[in-house]
Design an enzyme around this catalytic site. Structure first.
Site, PDB file in Angstrom:
ATOM      1  N   ASP A   1      22.899  23.213  78.761  1.00  0.00           N
ATOM      2  CA  ASP A   1      23.750  22.357  78.789  1.00  0.00           C
ATOM      3  C   ASP A   1      25.222  23.268  79.603  1.00  0.00           C
ATOM      4  O   ASP A   1      26.544  22.508  79.197  1.00  0.00           O
ATOM      5  CB  ASP A   1      24.295  21.257  77.817  1.00  0.00           C
TER       6      ASP A   1
ATOM      7  N   LYS B   1      17.247  16.223  80.044  1.00  0.00           N
ATOM      8  CA  LYS B   1      17.296  15.586  78.818  1.00  0.00           C
ATOM      9  C   LYS B   1      18.428  14.725  79.017  1.00  0.00           C
ATOM     10  O   LYS B   1      19.265  14.701  79.676  1.00  0.00           O
ATOM     11  CB  LYS B   1      17.556  16.336  77.172  1.00  0.00           C
TER      12      LYS B   1
ATOM     13  N   CYS C   1      23.715  20.622  70.694  1.00  0.00           N
ATOM     14  CA  CYS C   1      23.091  20.683  71.786  1.00  0.00           C
ATOM     15  C   CYS C   1      21.584  22.181  71.540  1.00  0.00           C
ATOM     16  O   CYS C   1      21.126  22.461  71.199  1.00  0.00           O
ATOM     17  CB  CYS C   1      23.098  20.410  73.178  1.00  0.00           C
TER      18      CYS C   1
HETATM   19  C1  VGL Z   1      26.391  17.239  74.070  1.00  0.00           C
HETATM   20  C2  VGL Z   1      27.514  15.925  72.897  1.00  0.00           C
HETATM   21  C3  VGL Z   1      26.428  14.640  73.942  1.00  0.00           C
HETATM   22  C4  VGL Z   1      25.856  18.950  74.406  1.00  0.00           C
HETATM   23  C5  VGL Z   1      25.571  16.381  74.702  1.00  0.00           C
HETATM   24  O1  VGL Z   1      25.229  19.132  75.435  1.00  0.00           O
HETATM   25  O2  VGL Z   1      26.404  19.446  73.167  1.00  0.00           O
HETATM   26  N1  VGL Z   1      26.504  16.852  73.360  1.00  0.00           N
HETATM   27  N2  VGL Z   1      25.744  15.281  74.561  1.00  0.00           N
END
Ligand code: VGL
Ligand code: ZN
Length: 201
Positions: free
Chosen positions: A8, A106, A151
């Site tokens: 991410d 995802k 994540c």
């Molecule tokens: C994430 C909060 C919500 C992340 C993703 O990538 O850590 N955190 N969605």
């Protein structure tokens, strides 16, 4: 086989983004500098529809960062982030993605959140990443990206359960909640995760 998982590393998690991780952008040159030492590189993207149930705005009267009970689990409600096809959902423009063989997305189902790159938060649906990595012959997984307390951490927990040897590259990841991360680091060490820095690669 030495595999790098870039979790991410998207604009919305960078300073200026809607769910910014402090100093998130600092990981980009570090990740770029280590990529040549890997046999396989795979990235993930948080990839939500606008109506995603993890967004506070989709729950009447709820505010960002409030926690609610959802499908029997506590769920943090987030500001809108990583909306499918948006600029915020794109990988950081300075990230060198040339060698990336696959990008797994995802959080695409509006009713299910997925912190881990392997499963949704209720462990109902796999993303297919385990099968992909095993078929490729990946054995040692090196994790970097954002956010290390969310994540990246949940991905590592699943990777350990799936039987991979896991490494966490400390200077190639940043936490959303730095205090919470200290506790998480202790948990990762207890799980058998190797804590390393980019200099040792
Ligand atoms: C994430 C909060 C919500 C992340 C993703 O990538 O850590 N955190 N969605
Ligand atoms: Zn998300």
């Amino acid at each position: 086989m030495k595999t790098l998982l870039v979790i991410d590393a998207q604009n919305d998690f960078m300073p200026g983004g809607s769910l910014a991780v402090p100093n998130g952008n600092k990981i980009v040159p570090v990740i770029n500098s280590i990529q040549d030492t890997f046999d396989l590189i795979v990235a993930t993207q948080d990839w939500h529809p606008k109506a995603h149930s993890s967004f506070a705005i989709n729950h009447d009267g709820k505010s960002d960062f409030e926690k609610i009970e959802w499908r029997g689990k506590m769920q943090t409600l987030w500001p809108e982030h990583c909306i499918q096809g948006s600029k915020g959902a794109k990988l950081h423009p300075e990230l060198n993605t040339t060698k990336y063989e696959a990008i797994f997305r995802k959080g695409t189902d509006k009713n299910i959140d997925s912190y881990s790159a392997f499963y949704d938060n209720n462990h109902l649906k796999p993303t297919g990443l385990t099968g992909y990595l095993k078929e490729k012959g990946a054995s040692q997984l090196y994790f970097c990206g954002l956010a290390s307390d969310i994540c990246v951490y949940f991905s590592i927990c699943d990777a350990i359960k799936e039987g991979f040897e896991c490494f966490f590259i400390e200077d190639a990841s940043k936490a959303l909640d730095i205090e919470a991360f200290e506790n998480i680091k202790t948990k990762m060490i207890a799980m058998g995760v190797h804590m390393i820095t980019s200099a040792s690669l």
